[in-house]
Design an enzyme around this catalytic site. Structure first.
Site, PDB file in Angstrom:
ATOM      1  CB  SER A   1       3.519  -0.009  -6.952  1.00  0.00           C
ATOM      2  OG  SER A   1       4.876   0.127  -6.723  1.00  0.00           O
TER       3      SER A   1
ATOM      4  CB  SER B   1       8.137  -0.638  -7.077  1.00  0.00           C
ATOM      5  OG  SER B   1       8.023  -1.850  -7.798  1.00  0.00           O
ATOM      6  CG  ASP B   2       3.686  -3.567  -2.865  1.00  0.00           C
ATOM      7  OD1 ASP B   2       3.943  -4.739  -3.205  1.00  0.00           O
ATOM      8  OD2 ASP B   2       2.900  -3.300  -1.942  1.00  0.00           O
ATOM      9  CB  CYS B   3       4.420  -6.931  -6.682  1.00  0.00           C
ATOM     10  SG  CYS B   3       5.917  -7.511  -5.856  1.00  0.00           S
TER      11      CYS B   3
END
Ligand SMILES: *[C@@H]1O[C@H](CO)[C@@H](O)[C@H](O)[C@H]1NC(C)=O
Ligand SMILES: *[C@@H]1O[C@H](CO)[C@@H](O)[C@H](O)[C@H]1NC(C)=O
Length: 760
Positions: A293, A289-291
Site C-alpha cells: 500500500s 501497511s497493507d501489502c
C-alpha cells in the site's frame, strides 16, 4: 488445505515425531552457541525490553536499518540476527496465504475453522477466544519447527457495511459491538493471557484501518478508492472495533488500508496513525501497511511526487513496517534529502523490535522458552478438530422452518437427495456431504456444474432424484469465484439459474425440501422464503473442515441450531438503489438514502440482524436492572450549572465515567420446548429521542445453554459511558440524559433514566 484431508498423513507423521523435533528451527537471534554475539546487551533476557531494544537500535547502521522496515526483513549476520518474514495469516486457522508460513514437511496442514462470518454467528465469545488459543498453539508449533512466523495479520475487523463486499465473509459482521467483542476475544486467544508480563504468544493484528470495505465494484477498486467518511460515522462505526482491539484486546499491531479516507491514504495520515492509534489509544505494538500500500499510494494514487516523499510521509505518519519492498528501497534516499531523520526510522524499528522481543525472538533457543515444547503433535489434534466441529455447529443459522419440517428423522427419511453445486464442495470449505450419509442413504446430483449455474442441462437429473427421495437437501449459494478479496458482487441474488433450479427441485420433491445456503455475504432468497414447497432454510456460511458433519447434525437434530445473523439480509432492490461507494451509515431522506445496517436502515429486509431460529422456544424476562442512574461529572464541572448540557446530553469527557461501577442486569431465559438448546441474549439500547441520538444499538450479548423446561439466569454488565453514549456530528461522544430503553428480543423493554449528578 485442512486437517481433514490430510488426516492420514498426519497420523503417519506421528511415528516420526522424535526425528522431526530434532530438526527444530535455529534461534532467530542470540544463539547461545554463537560466542561472538551471545554476550550482547540486547540478548540479555533479564534486562527490560526497552533497554535491550535501545541497545540493538544503537548497534545498527542506516543501511541495515532500512532493510528491516519491510515484511521480508533482511538478517544482520554480524549481530547474529537472522532474516524474518513478518507476513503470516491466521484468519480462521493458521494459513499458508502469507509467505511466512508454509505447509510442508512435518506440517502438511493446520486446523481449518469456519470462515469468520460463520464463527461470528455463534455469538459465543468464549468460543472465539478458544479458537484463538488453538490457532496460536498451532502457530507456535509451526514456528518451533521452522514452518511459520510469530506475527499474524489477523483478524479482519472492518465493519461489513455493504452486503456486496467480497471480504465481508472475513469479518465478524456489521455491528460495531459485535466486531469489537470478536476482535478482543480472538486477539486475546492468539496473544495469550500473559499480557501482564508484556509477553506475547503470537502477535495479532487488527486490520484494515480504516473504512476499508470496498474491493472492486463497478469500476472502483480499493487501490484508488477515496472513502468519504463523516467524523460521526468514523467514531461510532468504522473505528469502533479498532479502538476496542487496541485498548481492550491489547493487540500488538494494526494494519492501515489501501484506500484513502477523506483524501488521504490511511498509511500516510498522521491523524489516524500517530494521533489516533498511538496517541489516543496507546497502541503497544507496531503499525504495518497493507501489502504494497505504500507503493500503491505513490504509483496508483500519485499522492506524492517522489517515492522518497512517500517513504517519508508514511514513516512520519506513524508507519513502522511496510508489507512490500518500498521502504527498503526509498527510505535511505528520503533521509539524504532531509525529508526524514534517522530518529524517525529508529522509532519505527523500536516498535517492531519491541514486539519481536515480547515474542521471545531475542531470547535464544526457541525450545527453552514458553511454548518451546509445542511441535507437530500439537497441530490438528483431535481436540482441535472437535473445536472446528463445535464452531461449525454453533455458527449454523436456522432461517426458516415450516411446522414439522426440521429436524428430519432417520426413521422416516431413509433416502436423501443431496443436490447442488456446493453439495460436495471441499473448496467452498465444507468437509463434504458425507456428513449426511452418516444418517441416511444419499444420492447426489449437482444440478449445476458450478455456483455460477449458467446451464439447466443437469436440472432433469436433480429433479428426478428429488422426486424419488424421502427428503431433499439443496446445497446452494456462492463461493470464492463470486465473492472474494478483489471481487465484490453487483447483485445479492443467487447467481445464474440457481433460483430456477431450487424452485423446480422443490416443486418435484416427494418429501420436505431443505435449502442450505453456503455463502459469506447475504443473499436475497425472498422467493424461497415465500415458496410453501421449501420447508426449511439454513445459512451455514463457509463452515470449514467439519462443515459437512455440522450441517448433517443440525438437519437430523443431534445439534439444536443457535446461530444468529451477524448482518442484515437486504432485498435486491436495496442494493440496486444504494451505491457501494457511499459510506454514509445514517439514512438521509432528503436524498433518498436508506441508511445502512440494522442501526440506521429501517426498510424491509429478507432477514434481520440477530435473527436465528431454534428447535425449541425461549422466553426472556428481566429479573434485575437499575431504573435510575446518576451520571457524575468531573470536579471541574460539578457545582457549576446545566450549561454543560447541550441538547440534554453531557460529553463523556466531562463525566467521571472511569470511576463509576458497571450496571448489573439479570435476565432469566426459559426453555419452553422439548429439546435442550443454546440461546443468545442480545441486549440493545435506544437513547431518548433528541439531537444526538441514533437508533437501536447492540450493547452486549451472552450465550447460554438451557435444558428443556428449565431456566437460566444470565448476568450482564454495562457501562453508561461506553454503552449509552452516542457520537455527535463532530465525532464527540455524549451521553443523552433522560429515558433510555433497553430491549431484549420482543419480550423485554426496560426504561432506564439517566440524570446528571451536579454534586449539589
Ligand atoms: C461457547 O464456547 C465455549 C468454548 O468453546 C463452550 O465451552 C461453550 O459451551 C459454548 N457455549 C454455548 C452456550 O454453547
Ligand atoms: C453557567 O456557566 C456558564 C459557563 O460555565 C456561565 O457562562 C454562566 O454564566 C453560568 N450561569 C449561571 C446562572 O451561573
Amino acid at each position: 488445505m485442512s486437517c481433514h484431508s490430510n488426516y492420514f498423513i498426519v497420523l503417519l507423521l506421528f511415528v516420526f515425531l522424535n526425528l522431526i523435533s530434532a530438526e527444530a528451527r535455529a534461534p532467530f537471534a542470540c544463539d547461545p552457541k554463537n560466542g561472538a554475539t551471545r554476550g550482547l546487551r540486547f540478548c540479555r533476557a533479564n534486562l527490560p525490553i526497552h533497554v535491550r531494544v535501545q541497545d540493538l537500535v544503537g548497534r545498527l547502521n542506516l543501511q541495515e536499518k532500512v532493510k528491516l522496515l519491510v515484511n521480508n526483513a533482511v538478517g544482520v549476520p554480524r549481530l547474529g540476527i537472522q532474516g524474518y518474514e513478518w507476513w503470516s495469516e491466521a484468519l480462521h486457522g493458521v494459513s499458508n496465504t502469507g509467505p511466512g508460513t508454509k505447509f510442508q514437511g512435518a506440517f502438511p496442514a493446520a486446523t481449518s475453522f469456519p470462515q469468520v462470518i460463520t464463527t461470528a454467528a455463534s455469538f459465543n465469545s468464549s468460543l472465539w477466544e478458544a479458537i484463538g488459543q488453538v490457532v496460536s498453539d498451532e502457530a507456535r508449533a509451526m514456528y518451533n519447527g521452522g514452518a511459520g512466523g510469530l506475527t499474524y495479520w489477523s483478524p479482519n475487523v472492518n465493519i461489513f457495511r455493504d452486503p456486496r463486499w467480497g471480504r465481508g465473509q472475513e469479518t465478524p459482521g456489521e455491528d460495531p459491538s459485535l466486531a469489537s467483542k470478536y476482535a478482543t476475544s480472538y486477539v486475546r486467544g492468539l496473544q495469550g493471557n500473559f499480557n501482564k508480563n508484556n509477553r506475547l504468544k503470537v502477535a495479532a493484528c487488527c486490520k484494515h484501518f480504516t473504512a476499508y470495505d470496498l474491493d472492486n465494484w463497478n469500476g472502483v477498486d480499493r487501490f484508488h478508492f477515496n472513502a468519504l467518511v463523516s467524523k460521526q460515522d468514523l467514531e461510532d462505526t468504522y473505528n469502533v472495533p479498532f479502538k476496542a482491539c487496541v485498548q481492550e484486546g491489547k493487540v500488538a499491531s494494526v494494519m492501515c488500508s489501501y484506500n484513502q479516507v477523506n483524501g488521504k491514504p490511511t498509511c500516510a495520515d498522521p491523524d489516524l496513525l500517530r494521533n489516533t492509534i498511538r496517541g489516543q489509544w496507546h497502541l503497544n505494538g507496531y503499525i504495518v501497511s497493507d501489502c504494497d500500500s505504500v507503493g500503491v499510494l505513490f504509483d496508483n494514487q500519485h499522492y506524492t511526487k517522489t517515492p522518497e516523499e512517500a517513504a517519508a510521509d508514511t514513516i512520519k505518519a506513524g508507519l513502522d513496517l511496510d508489507c512490500g519492498p518500498f521502504l527498503a528501497q526509498h527510505t535511505e534516499a528520503a533521509i539524504r534529502r532531509g525529508l526524514l531523520t534517522e530518529a524517525d526510522v529508529n522509532q519505527a524499528l523500536t516498535n517492531t523490535f519491541t514486539v519481536q522481543m515480547r515474542l521471545g525472538m531475542f531470547d535464544g533457543e526457541p525450545s527453552a522458552q514458553p511454548f518451546g515444547n509445542l511441535g507437530p503433535r500439537d497441530v490438528c489434534t483431535p481436540a482441535h478438530q472437535d473445536l472446528a466441529l463445535q464452531a461449525a455447529r454453533e455458527g449454523i443459522v436456522l432461517l426458516q422452518n415450516r411446522p414439522g419440517s426440521l429436524p428430519l428423522s432417520t426413521a422416516r427419511h431413509r433416502n436423501i437427495a443431496v443436490i447442488g453445486p456446493n453439495a460436495d464442495a471441499t473448496v467452498t470449505m465444507i468437509g463434504n456431504y458425507a456428513g449426511i450419509a452418516r444418517y441416511s442413504k444419499t444420492i447426489h446430483q449437482k444440478g449445476c456444474t458450478g455456483v455460477a449455474c449458467t446451464s439447466n442441462q443437469q436440472f432433469g437429473a436433480a429433479i428426478a432424484a428429488a422426486s424419488h427421495a424421502d427428503a431433499t437437501v439443496l446445497v446452494m449459494g456462492l463461493d470464492q469465484s463470486i465473492e472474494a478479496e478483489a471481487r465484490d458482487r453487483t447483485s445479492v441474488l443467487l447467481p445464474g439459474r440457481q433460483q430456477e433450479l431450487i424452485s423446480k427441485v422443490a416443486q418435484a420433491s416427494r418429501g420436505p425440501t431443505i435449502l442450505v445456503l453456503m455463502c459469506g455475504g447475504p443473499v436475497d432468497v425472498t422467493f424461497a422464503k415465500n415458496d410453501p414447497k421449501i420447508s426449511a432454510i439454513l445459512w451455514v456460511g463457509y463452515p470449514g473442515q467439519a462443515g459437512g458433519t455440522a450441517i448433517a447434525d443440525v438437519i437430523f437434530g443431534t445439534t439444536n441450531p443457535g446461530g444468529k445473523l451477524p448482518m442484515t439480509w437486504y432485498p435486491q432492490n436495496y442494493v440496486a438503489k444504494i451505491p457501494m461507494t457511499d459510506l454514509a451509515m445514517r439514512a438521509d431522506p432528503r436524498r433518498g438514502y436508506p441508511g445502512r445496517t440494522y442501526r440506521f436502515y429501517k426498510g424491509p429486509v429478507v432477514f434481520p440482524f440477530g435473527f436465528g431460529l431454534s428447535y425449541t422456544r425461549f422466553t426472556q424476562s428481566m429479573a434485575q436492572a437499575p431504573t435510575k442512574v446518576m451520571v457524575p461529572l468531573t470536579n471541574h464541572y460539578t457545582n457549576t450549572n446545566m450549561s454543560t448540557l447541550t441538547n440534554n446530553a453531557v460529553k463523556v469527557l466531562h463525566t467521571n465515567c472511569d470511576n463509576t461501577s458497571p450496571l448489573h442486569l439479570h435476565i432469566d431465559v426459559k426453555n419452553m420446548g422439548e429439546v435442550d438448546g443454546p440461546h443468545t441474549v442480545l441486549l440493545f439500547s435506544t437513547p431518548p429521542s433528541g439531537a444526538h441520538s441514533s437508533e437501536k444499538q447492540l450493547i452486549g450479548f451472552k450465550k447460554v445453554h438451557v435444558l428443556a423446561g428449565s431456566q437460566q439466569r444470565v448476568r450482564m454488565k454495562m457501562h453508561v459511558c461506553k454503552h449509552l453514549s452516542r457520537a455527535d456530528e463532530y465525532g464527540i461522544r455524549r451521553i443523552p440524559m433522560g429515558e433510555h430503553t433497553l430491549h431484549i428480543g420482543d419480550d423485554i423493554k426496560h426504561q432506564l433514566s439517566l440524570q446528571v449528578d451536579l454534586g449539589k
